[in-house]
Scaffold this active site. Structure first.
Site, PDB file in Angstrom:
ATOM      1  N   HIS A  78       0.960  -1.297  -0.113  1.00  0.00           N
ATOM      2  CA  HIS A  78       0.078   0.043   0.000  1.00  0.00           C
ATOM      3  C   HIS A  78       0.796   1.492  -0.068  1.00  0.00           C
ATOM      4  O   HIS A  78       1.890   1.229   0.599  1.00  0.00           O
ATOM      5  CB  HIS A  78      -1.118  -0.031   1.088  1.00  0.00           C
ATOM      6  CG  HIS A  78      -0.443   0.147   2.407  1.00  0.00           C
ATOM      7  ND1 HIS A  78      -0.127   1.393   3.036  1.00  0.00           N
ATOM      8  CD2 HIS A  78      -0.126  -0.705   3.506  1.00  0.00           C
ATOM      9  CE1 HIS A  78       0.319   1.093   4.367  1.00  0.00           C
ATOM     10  NE2 HIS A  78       0.451   0.051   4.612  1.00  0.00           N
ATOM     11  N   ASP A  80      -0.199   4.369   0.704  1.00  0.00           N
ATOM     12  CA  ASP A  80      -0.851   5.577   1.463  1.00  0.00           C
ATOM     13  C   ASP A  80      -0.049   5.449   2.741  1.00  0.00           C
ATOM     14  O   ASP A  80       0.495   4.402   3.164  1.00  0.00           O
ATOM     15  CB  ASP A  80      -2.177   5.420   1.798  1.00  0.00           C
ATOM     16  CG  ASP A  80      -2.633   4.127   2.337  1.00  0.00           C
ATOM     17  OD1 ASP A  80      -2.194   3.209   1.944  1.00  0.00           O
ATOM     18  OD2 ASP A  80      -3.974   4.053   3.138  1.00  0.00           O
ATOM     19  N   ASP A 111       6.413   1.583   6.417  1.00  0.00           N
ATOM     20  CA  ASP A 111       5.027   1.376   6.436  1.00  0.00           C
ATOM     21  C   ASP A 111       4.338   2.333   5.454  1.00  0.00           C
ATOM     22  O   ASP A 111       4.004   3.267   5.688  1.00  0.00           O
ATOM     23  CB  ASP A 111       4.203   1.478   7.735  1.00  0.00           C
ATOM     24  CG  ASP A 111       2.871   1.020   7.787  1.00  0.00           C
ATOM     25  OD1 ASP A 111       2.670   0.479   6.701  1.00  0.00           O
ATOM     26  OD2 ASP A 111       2.296   1.178   8.851  1.00  0.00           O
ATOM     27  N   GLU A 145      -5.192   1.724   2.462  1.00  0.00           N
ATOM     28  CA  GLU A 145      -5.026   0.780   3.267  1.00  0.00           C
ATOM     29  C   GLU A 145      -5.136   1.083   4.712  1.00  0.00           C
ATOM     30  O   GLU A 145      -5.558   0.434   5.613  1.00  0.00           O
ATOM     31  CB  GLU A 145      -3.702   0.181   2.835  1.00  0.00           C
ATOM     32  CG  GLU A 145      -3.580  -1.392   3.755  1.00  0.00           C
ATOM     33  CD  GLU A 145      -3.222  -1.275   5.144  1.00  0.00           C
ATOM     34  OE1 GLU A 145      -3.227  -2.244   5.858  1.00  0.00           O
ATOM     35  OE2 GLU A 145      -2.603  -0.234   5.639  1.00  0.00           O
ATOM     36  N   GLU A 146      -4.519   2.325   4.956  1.00  0.00           N
ATOM     37  CA  GLU A 146      -4.226   2.606   6.421  1.00  0.00           C
ATOM     38  C   GLU A 146      -5.828   2.984   7.096  1.00  0.00           C
ATOM     39  O   GLU A 146      -5.967   2.899   8.240  1.00  0.00           O
ATOM     40  CB  GLU A 146      -3.358   4.132   6.666  1.00  0.00           C
ATOM     41  CG  GLU A 146      -2.081   3.825   6.308  1.00  0.00           C
ATOM     42  CD  GLU A 146      -1.361   2.794   7.400  1.00  0.00           C
ATOM     43  OE1 GLU A 146      -1.928   2.510   8.421  1.00  0.00           O
ATOM     44  OE2 GLU A 146      -0.017   2.592   6.976  1.00  0.00           O
ATOM     45  N   GLU A 171       4.223  -5.477   3.494  1.00  0.00           N
ATOM     46  CA  GLU A 171       4.529  -4.917   4.782  1.00  0.00           C
ATOM     47  C   GLU A 171       5.618  -5.296   5.495  1.00  0.00           C
ATOM     48  O   GLU A 171       6.102  -6.196   5.343  1.00  0.00           O
ATOM     49  CB  GLU A 171       3.090  -5.213   5.570  1.00  0.00           C
ATOM     50  CG  GLU A 171       1.722  -4.568   5.070  1.00  0.00           C
ATOM     51  CD  GLU A 171       1.095  -3.128   5.667  1.00  0.00           C
ATOM     52  OE1 GLU A 171       1.934  -2.505   6.243  1.00  0.00           O
ATOM     53  OE2 GLU A 171       0.147  -3.042   5.292  1.00  0.00           O
ATOM     54  N   HIS A 369       3.969   3.763  11.833  1.00  0.00           N
ATOM     55  CA  HIS A 369       3.046   4.826  12.486  1.00  0.00           C
ATOM     56  C   HIS A 369       3.915   5.747  13.589  1.00  0.00           C
ATOM     57  O   HIS A 369       3.265   6.218  14.334  1.00  0.00           O
ATOM     58  CB  HIS A 369       1.928   4.159  13.279  1.00  0.00           C
ATOM     59  CG  HIS A 369       1.033   3.413  12.144  1.00  0.00           C
ATOM     60  ND1 HIS A 369      -0.336   3.135  12.585  1.00  0.00           N
ATOM     61  CD2 HIS A 369       1.206   3.317  10.889  1.00  0.00           C
ATOM     62  CE1 HIS A 369      -0.851   2.731  11.293  1.00  0.00           C
ATOM     63  NE2 HIS A 369       0.093   2.491  10.447  1.00  0.00           N
TER      64      HIS A 369
END
Ligand SMILES: [Zn+2]
Length: 394
Positions: A78, A80, A111, A145-146, A171, A369
């Site tokens: 992903h 985003d 990520d 995705e997030e 990931e 994150h």
């Protein structure tokens, strides 16, 4: 020279190419539903790497294809990211993409813009050494995705009609091979009371009291949820409690709690909803699984229920075995096989559609994150090798 040496050499040879690509991508902020600019950049990179076809679908996913054989493999990442959070917690520019001391720095380095960048390098390598004739490879840069993991792949499978035989999710795994994670769901419980003047509470029904009793039941529920040897325990917590009242001098006639439920092996939506319904069965309450409805950057509205099914492959599944074999041949040691703590697109690819998935990605998931996110260049190089070698051996 054998194939693993050739691939390792090429990944190493393209180390700066990979590092620079990732740096460029980090410089473009790409929050969920705002990935347009980063997709444009990826399109240039994919074209440069020599994909046969590059497509951007209705939801805004970018899909590069190499080859057109019967066996279909996808490598997914992903593109985003979450926002940067409190800038004071960073010791470098989160959107700088700085390459220094063997790392690439910035939001999304782990990520997880590093994964698709390594997959693009792998495709460049495969193009040079020759993709097996019977293989089609898709590299997918997926969106949203997030905010709603798996939505992008629901779209790819149902609307783009692409159904791979197996998928590598890129990931971060710290270069381990992952074969599952817990599922999750978001549940809302609304409580309906009746307001009355605050001076005479006995005339009303206070929704806050109702909800408060339910919260204690949910705390107890958490303690008795199922346990799985590999995935761990199911869990539930309350992430939000809101209430409403006609005035601060009145009995509250409304309350709502938001539950974050993590589902282990054997737990599913029906079970999780029933457990909560049991707790509130004598109350005027409604239990609901909520929907995700945000618009994609393309303008497309394509929602889904916030139910993200649990998935795992057995340890001896052929795709896991293949991953272990490829790892050993490339790096001359045994792979660690484990699971993610968080949730990924695997919930749709395997959880909803049963397509075998393994995880293999650069970077340490503890930095996902978090501030000061950075990825080792060595991980990107090894991930490029792994993806190319896996495709050659599938
Ligand atoms: Zn992620």
């Amino acid at each position: 020279m054998n194939l693993s040496q050739i691939i390792n050499d090429k990944s190493k040879q393209y180390q700066d190419y990979t590092a620079n690509n990732l740096s460029e991508l980090i410089k473009i902020k790409s929050l969920s539903t705002k990935e347009g600019a980063v997709v444009k950049k990826l399109k240039e990179m994919m074209a440069d790497a020599g994909f046969d076809e590059i497509k951007i679908d209705g939801l805004g996913n970018i899909i590069g294809r190499l080859g057109s054989g019967k066996k279909i493999i996808a490598i997914d990442g992903h593109i985003d990211t979450v926002d940067i959070g409190n800038i004071q917690n960073w010791t470098f520019d989160p959107l700088g993409g700085e390459i220094k001391n063997g790392f690439i720095h910035g939001r999304g380095s782990v990520d997880q813009k590093g994964g698709p960048i390594a997959a693009i390098t792998a495709t460049k390598i495969l193009r040079e050494i020759g993709l097996p004739k019977d293989v089609t490879l898709y590299v997918t840069g997926t969106v949203i995705e997030e905010d709603c993991d798996g939505l992008c792949w629901k779209y790819i499978i149902e609307e783009d009609k692409i159904k791979p035989d197996c998928v590598i999710v890129t990931e971060p795994t710290n270069l381990n091979i992952y074969r599952g994670h817990r599922g999750r769901m978001e549940i809302e419980v609304s409580f309906f009371g009746r307001s009355a003047h605050g001076s005479a509470p006995e005339r009303g029904i206070n929704a806050i009291y109702m909800a408060s009793k339910a919260t204690l039941g949910i705390e107890k529920l958490n303690e008795r949820l199922a346990y799985d040897e590999f995935l761990g325990k199911g869990s539930v917590t309350i992430s939000e409690f809101v209430s409403g009242s006609p005035s601060l001098c009145a009995v509250a006639d409304f309350a709502k709690i938001h539950l974050d439920r993590r589902l282990t092996w054997g737990e599913n939506k029906d079970l999780a909803v029933k457990e909560v319904e049991e707790i509130v069965k004598d109350m005027n309450a409604k239990v609901e699984v909520i929907n995700y409805n945000e618009k994609a950057y393309t303008g497309k509205e394509y929602g889904m229920e916030k139910y993200y099914p649990t998935w795992k492959l057995e340890e001896n599944h052929p795709v896991v075995e293949k991953g272990k074999m490829v790892f050993k041949e490339l790096f001359n040691k045994d792979a660690v096989v484990d699971k993610w703590t968080f949730s990924t697109n695997g919930i749709a690819i395997n959880g909803m559609y049963g397509i075998p998935v393994i995880g293999f990605g650069p970077g340490n998931e503890v930095l996902a994150h978090a501030p000061d996110e950075k990825v080792p260049i060595e991980h990107l190089v090894k991930a490029s090798s792994f993806y190319a070698m896996f495709v050659m051996n599938y």
